[in-house]
Design a protein around this motif. Structure first.
Motif, PDB file in Angstrom:
ATOM      1  N   UNK A 155      50.627  35.633  41.012  1.00  0.00           N
ATOM      2  CA  UNK A 155      50.378  36.154  42.629  1.00  0.00           C
ATOM      3  C   UNK A 155      49.706  34.775  43.234  1.00  0.00           C
ATOM      4  N   UNK A 156      49.252  33.979  42.911  1.00  0.00           N
ATOM      5  CA  UNK A 156      48.571  33.141  43.529  1.00  0.00           C
ATOM      6  C   UNK A 156      49.552  31.498  43.396  1.00  0.00           C
ATOM      7  N   UNK A 269      41.160  27.322  48.039  1.00  0.00           N
ATOM      8  CA  UNK A 269      41.167  28.415  48.497  1.00  0.00           C
ATOM      9  C   UNK A 269      42.063  29.615  47.357  1.00  0.00           C
ATOM     10  N   UNK A 270      42.311  28.420  45.975  1.00  0.00           N
ATOM     11  CA  UNK A 270      43.197  29.309  44.968  1.00  0.00           C
ATOM     12  C   UNK A 270      42.286  30.632  44.444  1.00  0.00           C
ATOM     13  N   UNK A 271      41.014  29.734  43.843  1.00  0.00           N
ATOM     14  CA  UNK A 271      40.062  30.880  42.710  1.00  0.00           C
ATOM     15  C   UNK A 271      40.399  32.048  43.790  1.00  0.00           C
ATOM     16  N   UNK A 272      39.687  32.174  45.314  1.00  0.00           N
ATOM     17  CA  UNK A 272      40.077  32.862  46.347  1.00  0.00           C
ATOM     18  C   UNK A 272      41.599  34.653  46.409  1.00  0.00           C
ATOM     19  N   UNK A 273      42.192  33.501  46.821  1.00  0.00           N
ATOM     20  CA  UNK A 273      43.819  34.188  46.800  1.00  0.00           C
ATOM     21  C   UNK A 273      43.520  34.992  44.997  1.00  0.00           C
ATOM     22  N   UNK A 278      43.093  40.562  42.772  1.00  0.00           N
ATOM     23  CA  UNK A 278      43.066  40.979  41.645  1.00  0.00           C
ATOM     24  C   UNK A 278      42.542  42.206  42.148  1.00  0.00           C
ATOM     25  N   UNK A 279      41.498  42.113  43.016  1.00  0.00           N
ATOM     26  CA  UNK A 279      41.116  43.473  44.048  1.00  0.00           C
ATOM     27  C   UNK A 279      41.908  43.956  44.795  1.00  0.00           C
ATOM     28  N   UNK A 332      33.501  30.576  40.885  1.00  0.00           N
ATOM     29  CA  UNK A 332      33.994  29.237  40.835  1.00  0.00           C
ATOM     30  C   UNK A 332      34.765  28.905  42.007  1.00  0.00           C
ATOM     31  N   UNK A 333      35.301  29.629  43.183  1.00  0.00           N
ATOM     32  CA  UNK A 333      35.551  29.172  44.172  1.00  0.00           C
ATOM     33  C   UNK A 333      34.988  28.931  45.341  1.00  0.00           C
TER      34      UNK A 333
END
Length: 350
Positions: A155-156, A269-273, A278-279, A332-333
């Motif tokens: 998805x990311x 923004x990628x780690x938060x996306x 996943x959420x 990590x983000x």
């Protein structure tokens, strides 16, 4: 690009890596998450109802990589052997031996020999117990972790490519392209994804790729605003104007001169996306609108815990796994965001 520019870029990259490593929480989270993901990639080697190796009548068999009928081991049925069947195990062990994975159950293996009705409490055989259908919770959690992370990665990646492309085109060309692009996004973002999922589930069987495609349709806009703003600013810079005056093609200006700067903002923004996707997948599985029933889903495990309050290990296990995964990704983000921040780089990561 000359050698000095390459050296300068690599020096900046090294500084960013140094800042990230100095953030102990982020670096430790990356190591832990990497180890957990690597372990989940080898889930079949950790939790499986098929043995690694079978030595029978002097011959070698590898059930993990090939299917053997029960007749090969002295049984009667021509179908694939069920190695957990007491009858077949006894036949094999009389003339050979079996090497099993640490957990002898896969995510969809149902235990029919439980000492009490499922769900059952954790034991040495089932470290996290079994769910309401008699399936091993540890195996389902391991496979579910892998499914969730792979879904999040896909998805990311797809949404980032679409969002960066759309934002770059809008920001670079501006004018009517930017205006119509913004109006399209406003209309598209107003469509309720959950209602559409409910409608689609009424006449289609949900699946990994179908669910991914539907979520990408509504999730590609997350990076558009960030990249668009960077391109609106970058197209007015002197070196971009000079490149245009020299006749450099728009595609080259976008990819070589403006996009690298825009990617710095997008990377944060990628780690938060990833954690957000996943959420969302976990939430949809919990509500029953996600993966097909029986899939190794963390959301389904949460739903089983909600339906079986007398078996607290179900809800606690799923909650601990989901919370730990999302916490690691958020940390990590934050580390990536700090590493990309010029203030942290200039201040030596303080």
């Amino acid at each position: 690009m000359d050698t000095r520019a390459i050296m300068k870029l690599s020096s900046l990259t090294r500084k960013r890596l140094t800042v990230f490593k100095r953030d102990r929480r982020a670096f430790f989270s990356l190591v832990v998450f990497g180890l957990l993901f690597a372990m989940s990639l080898g889930a079949e080697l950790i939790a499986n109802d098929k043995p690694f190796y079978v030595h029978y009548q002097g011959k070698h068999y590898f059930p993990l990589f090939a299917a053997y009928s029960e007749q090969v081991f002295g049984g009667f049925l021509p179908t694939e052997a069920c190695y957990s069947d007491p009858y077949l195990k006894e036949k094999i062990e009389k003339q050979g031996w079996i090497l099993w994975p640490p957990i002898r159950y896969s995510y969809d293996t149902i235990r029919y020999d439980l000492p009490s009705p499922p769900p059952t409490a954790p034991t040495l055989t089932n470290p996290l117990g079994t769910d309401d259908l008699g399936r091993d919770v540890f195996a389902r959690s391991l496979y579910g972790f892998r499914l969730s992370v792979l879904f999040g990665f896909a998805f990311t990646l797809i949404t980032s490519v679409l969002g960066i492309t759309a934002g770059a085109i809008q920001g670079y060309y501006g004018g009517k392209v930017d205006l119509w692009g913004q109006r399209l996004m406003e209309i598209w973002s107003g469509i309720p994804m959950l209602y559409l999922l409910i409608i689609m589930n009424s006449f289609m069987t949900p699946g990994f790729w179908w669910l991914l495609a539907l979520m990408v349709l509504f999730g590609w806009m997350r990076l558009v605003g960030v990249v668009r703003a960077e391109f609106l600013r970058g197209r007015q810079l002197d070196y971009v104007q000079a490149a245009r005056a020299l006749g450099v093609k728009d595609r080259e200006i976008i990819t070589r001169h403006i996009l690298p700067n825009a990617m710095v903002a997008a990377m944060t923004f990628l780690p938060f996306i990833l954690s957000g996707s996943i959420g969302i997948l976990t939430s949809l599985d919990f509500l029953g609108f996600g993966m097909p029933p029986g899939s190794p889903s963390l959301g389904e495990l949460l739903a089983a815990g909600k339906s079986n309050l007398h078996a607290p290990w179900l809800g606690l296990s799923a909650f601990a796994i989901v919370a730990s995964m999302l916490t690691l990704l958020v940390l990590i983000g934050e580390g990536v965001r700090n590493a990309m921040d010029p203030k942290h780089i200039q201040g030596g990561g303080a």
